[in-house]
Design a protein around this motif. Structure first.
Motif, PDB file in Angstrom:
ATOM      1  N   ALA A 193      17.171  -9.551  -4.849  1.00 29.60           N
ATOM      2  CA  ALA A 193      17.882 -10.823  -4.628  1.00 29.60           C
ATOM      3  C   ALA A 193      17.975 -11.125  -3.135  1.00 29.60           C
ATOM      4  O   ALA A 193      18.412 -10.270  -2.364  1.00 29.60           O
ATOM      5  N   TYR A 194      17.541 -12.305  -2.732  1.00 30.31           N
ATOM      6  CA  TYR A 194      17.468 -12.621  -1.303  1.00 30.31           C
ATOM      7  C   TYR A 194      17.985 -14.018  -1.011  1.00 30.31           C
ATOM      8  O   TYR A 194      18.296 -14.786  -1.925  1.00 30.31           O
ATOM      9  N   LYS A 195      18.118 -14.334   0.268  1.00 30.81           N
ATOM     10  CA  LYS A 195      18.515 -15.668   0.706  1.00 30.81           C
ATOM     11  C   LYS A 195      17.489 -16.183   1.707  1.00 30.81           C
ATOM     12  O   LYS A 195      16.822 -15.386   2.379  1.00 30.81           O
ATOM     13  N   SER A 196      17.414 -17.476   1.842  1.00 32.77           N
ATOM     14  CA  SER A 196      16.423 -18.070   2.741  1.00 32.77           C
ATOM     15  C   SER A 196      16.704 -17.656   4.181  1.00 32.77           C
ATOM     16  O   SER A 196      17.835 -17.818   4.673  1.00 32.77           O
TER      17      SER A 196
ATOM     18  N   SER B 207      11.712 -19.443  -2.282  1.00 30.96           N
ATOM     19  CA  SER B 207      13.149 -19.708  -2.214  1.00 30.96           C
ATOM     20  C   SER B 207      13.837 -18.946  -3.332  1.00 30.96           C
ATOM     21  O   SER B 207      13.245 -18.733  -4.398  1.00 30.96           O
ATOM     22  N   PRO B 208      15.102 -18.540  -3.094  1.00 32.11           N
ATOM     23  CA  PRO B 208      15.817 -17.842  -4.165  1.00 32.11           C
ATOM     24  C   PRO B 208      15.929 -18.691  -5.434  1.00 32.11           C
ATOM     25  O   PRO B 208      16.187 -18.149  -6.510  1.00 32.11           O
ATOM     26  N   THR B 209      15.715 -19.999  -5.310  1.00 32.88           N
ATOM     27  CA  THR B 209      15.785 -20.853  -6.497  1.00 32.88           C
ATOM     28  C   THR B 209      14.484 -20.811  -7.308  1.00 32.88           C
ATOM     29  O   THR B 209      14.422 -21.347  -8.400  1.00 32.88           O
ATOM     30  N   GLU B 210      13.453 -20.196  -6.753  1.00 36.20           N
ATOM     31  CA  GLU B 210      12.181 -20.055  -7.477  1.00 36.20           C
ATOM     32  C   GLU B 210      12.160 -18.684  -8.138  1.00 36.20           C
ATOM     33  O   GLU B 210      12.316 -17.667  -7.469  1.00 36.20           O
TER      34      GLU B 210
ATOM     35  N   ARG C  76      10.175 -23.248   4.917  1.00 34.33           N
ATOM     36  CA  ARG C  76       9.805 -23.746   3.580  1.00 34.33           C
ATOM     37  C   ARG C  76      10.811 -23.236   2.555  1.00 34.33           C
ATOM     38  O   ARG C  76      11.307 -24.002   1.727  1.00 34.33           O
ATOM     39  N   SER C  77      11.118 -21.953   2.625  1.00 34.40           N
ATOM     40  CA  SER C  77      12.106 -21.377   1.715  1.00 34.40           C
ATOM     41  C   SER C  77      13.414 -22.165   1.789  1.00 34.40           C
ATOM     42  O   SER C  77      14.012 -22.511   0.775  1.00 34.40           O
TER      43      SER C  77
ATOM     44  N   ASP D 264      16.911 -28.121  -3.983  1.00 38.34           N
ATOM     45  CA  ASP D 264      17.182 -27.786  -5.381  1.00 38.34           C
ATOM     46  C   ASP D 264      18.350 -28.649  -5.872  1.00 38.34           C
ATOM     47  O   ASP D 264      19.354 -28.789  -5.169  1.00 38.34           O
ATOM     48  N   PRO D 265      18.189 -29.230  -7.057  1.00 36.38           N
ATOM     49  CA  PRO D 265      19.258 -30.131  -7.544  1.00 36.38           C
ATOM     50  C   PRO D 265      20.656 -29.498  -7.497  1.00 36.38           C
ATOM     51  O   PRO D 265      21.649 -30.194  -7.283  1.00 36.38           O
TER      52      PRO D 265
END
Lengths: 299, 355
Positions: free
Chosen positions: A59-62, A83-86, A146-147, A154-155
């Motif tokens: 688990a990571y953050k941008s 990105s963590p959302t991907e 980009r991340s 992200d919505p």
């Protein structure tokens, strides 16, 4: 219990699987390779974890990075471009410069290697909530940016940030990373893209021409307490962008930078990436300019 | 805390017993100098030695150490996957370690044992080790331990302190591990605490008085890092340096390392090896850029790390125990004591000459 047993009980805490070996990479498979730049020196690698449970551990953050471990060659520290959302994969864009990156460039989809991380800190997302964000990037230092853009757009996250401006430049149109995404972002109304190239003879080039500092001066919003600038790029870009940001009134605690240095361990132990008392790998790679002003800036 | 009297005639017998329960290490003379070596059954450490040429850090942190193994043979199920290597972490004991070298492990631990990450190799080896120190009655002229947070009878980091008292050793058991070590040897002649403590205190005082070179470190914390970094004396300090790296290899508190993959045929090992801030390759970027591209940068990094960055990062004393090895072995006579004084005096109106 004899003395010998007592001693062994003491050691057994280190033998147990509960203690994670921070040097042990998660095994991954190369799932996709994209040539990003016309000189073919930049490729984007998509990895999937061989053990699905490792994805959750990663688990990571941008803004964070990882060590890409090419078995038999060595490791390289690379910013996380996904990105963590991907979900379902992690992505890295690698410039071909040395032993490991050159070997990686010759690898194929399906090959097995490793990833260690995530390492380091991240862009201060908690602190930047409710603020305007200006992203200033140059060359191939656009990966964690980009991340960040994917994360903010992200919505579930877009409403957490106010205006988003992106100034991104490369030497030539063919050297810009993630071109399909840049075009898509360009068309959106919730992000202001200012793409630029140093120069081009393409008559159909419809974006900006000029160095990043110049375009920053023209397009970046004037500073206020609610605006953060995230700057990533080659040293020469950073050198000439800083006076522009000073002119626009950005205070040094609102200028966020991400550094690179040679690294091996990624966890603040091997001793080479320090700038003063700070390890770029563990205390960074993200610093405010205010913090950097207090270090010897050996990067 | 127990005090045990070990008659010297019982020394060899005790060591023999110990070699069943521990892997023993101690100073052994090889050609003109001593180093720490394995003491096999029937052998004795040479406790006459003033100090070893290399520090015993290698017993916890080997100069080259395998971390993982792997196969590159794609017909194997586990190809290209790193696998842990079984390590021998059965109890080991270092006999005759000097107090400075034992204290050095305490300083190095701050790097390898952090709230976020623990280095399993260093920690397992450290925890499996019993440190049986030998107090220094005759410190070298290059020793400056008493002003480097240590001393000839310093106990920090030791499990047992041995004090040579002619026909016997007076052993002070400092930890449970130390008591276990003494009892495993069959050394059980307990002596009265008060008398033993007094005797050791008197010897300690005599030994400390023999150390005449002192350093001052009181201002290091308050001096601004960037100012100190920009101080003009670094050019002078670095002038004669040949970047040989000797100082970093002999130093008990230097811990920097490199990680490399070594292949042989279709298999290989990921290893770590000592590295040195004296070498340009240490910080060279893939792009060719090098943030510490001159020897002035590299010499400054070594001293700033030990005497300023470490002090600030851990809010502690300096990352040096005053063993004097770098002073004795530097081929161009760079002396950390002078550099420390220059740093400590910087901006205080007193100039110290580099030469």
């Amino acid at each position: 219990m004899t003395f010998y047993e007592t001693v062994n009980v003491e050691y057994s805490i280190f033998k147990g699987a509960s203690v994670q070996n921070p040097y042990l990479p998660y095994p991954v498979r190369i799932d996709g390779i994209v040539v990003e730049s016309e000189d073919k020196n930049l490729k984007t690698f998509k990895f999937v974890f061989l053990n699905p449970e490792d994805e959750a551990k990663f688990a990571y953050k941008s803004g964070q990075f990882a060590e890409l471990s090419v078995t038999g060659k060595g490791e390289i520290p690379i910013g996380i471009a996904s990105s963590p959302t991907e979900k379902g994969f992690v992505m890295f864009t690698v410039n071909k410069v040395g032993l490991v990156s050159s070997y990686l460039h010759a690898m194929k989809v399906g090959d097995i290697m490793g990833i260690r991380g995530p390492f380091g800190n991240w862009f201060p997302w908690e602190q930047m909530e409710g603020k305007n964000i200006v992203i200033i990037g140059g060359g191939f230092a656009f990966t964690t940016l980009r991340s960040s853009i994917i994360y903010m757009l992200d919505p579930a996250n877009r409403s957490k940030f106010k205006d988003i401006n992106v100034i991104y430049g490369a030497r030539a149109p063919g050297m810009l990373l993630y071109r399909d995404e840049l075009v898509k972002w360009e068309k959106r109304d919730d992000i202001n893209m200012h793409i630029t190239v140093d120069g081009t003879d393409d008559p159909n080039w419809k974006y900006n021409t000029g160095f990043v500092p110049t375009i920053t001066e023209q397009k970046a919003p004037v500073a206020d307490d609610n605006t953060y600038a995230i700057v990533c790029g080659p040293p020469i870009m950073i050198k000439f962008t800083q006076p522009v940001l000073d002119k626009l009134g950005y205070s040094h605690d609102k200028i966020i930078m991400s550094l690179e240095n040679r690294m091996k361990c990624g966890i603040g132990m091997c001793g080479r990436c320090n700038i003063g008392k700070e390890f770029v790998c563990k205390d960074g790679p993200v610093f405010t300019l205010e913090q950097l002003n207090k270090t010897p800036r050996e990067y | 805390m127990k005090f045990i009297k070990i008659e010297k005639e019982k020394w060899a017998v005790g060591l023999e017993k110990l070699s069943d329960a521990y892997r023993l290490f101690g100073p052994v003379k090889e050609s003109d100098f001593h180093n720490f070596k394995r003491i096999e059954k029937g052998e004795l450490p040479d406790l006459i030695c003033l100090n070893t040429r290399l520090s015993p850090k290698t017993l916890v942190y080997p100069q080259a150490e395998a971390m993982f193994e792997y196969s590159l043979d794609e017909s194997r199920e586990d190809h290209h996957i790193m696998k842990e290597i079984e390590k021998d972490i059965t109890p080991q004991a270092v006999i005759g370690i000097r107090p400075c070298d034992a204290k050095a492990f305490i300083l190095v631990r701050k790097n390898f044992d952090t709230p976020e990450y623990q280095d399993p190799y260093w920690l397992r080896a450290y925890e499996s080790t019993t440190f049986v120190g030998l107090a220094c009655h005759f410190p070298c002229t290059s020793c400056f331990c008493t002003t480097a947070g240590c001393g000839p009878f310093h106990e920090e980091g030791l499990d047992v302190l041995l004090v040579d008292a002619e026909d016997h050793y007076l052993a002070k058991a400092l930890t449970d591990k130390g008591e276990g070590f003494l009892s495993a040897a069959g050394w059980d002649a307990e002596v009265k605490k008060d008398r033993a403590a007094k005797q050791i205190e008197a010897e300690k005082q005599k030994a400390e008085d023999k150390i005449t070179t002192l350093i001052n470190t009181d201002r290091l914390k308050q001096i601004d890092t960037v100012d100190l970094y920009k101080a003009p004396f670094w050019e002078d300090v670095a002038f004669s340096c040949i970047n040989c790296g000797t100082c970093t290899y002999v130093c008990p508190t230097c811990w920097c390392f490199d990680i490399q993959d070594e292949n042989r045929g279709a298999s290989g090992m990921r290893i770590r090896i000592w590295d040195s801030c004296m070498f340009p390759l240490f910080t060279l970027h893939g792009s060719g850029h090098n943030p510490r591209n001159t020897k002035v940068h590299r010499v400054r990094q070594r001293f700033m790390h030990k005497l300023k960055y470490y002090v600030d990062k851990y809010d502690s004393g300096i990352q040096c125990v005053g063993c004097g090895r770098c002073v004795r072995l530097c081929p161009v006579n760079i002396d950390i004591r002078r550099v420390c004084d220059m740093m400590n005096n910087y901006g205080a109106g007193q100039d110290t000459c580099a030469a």
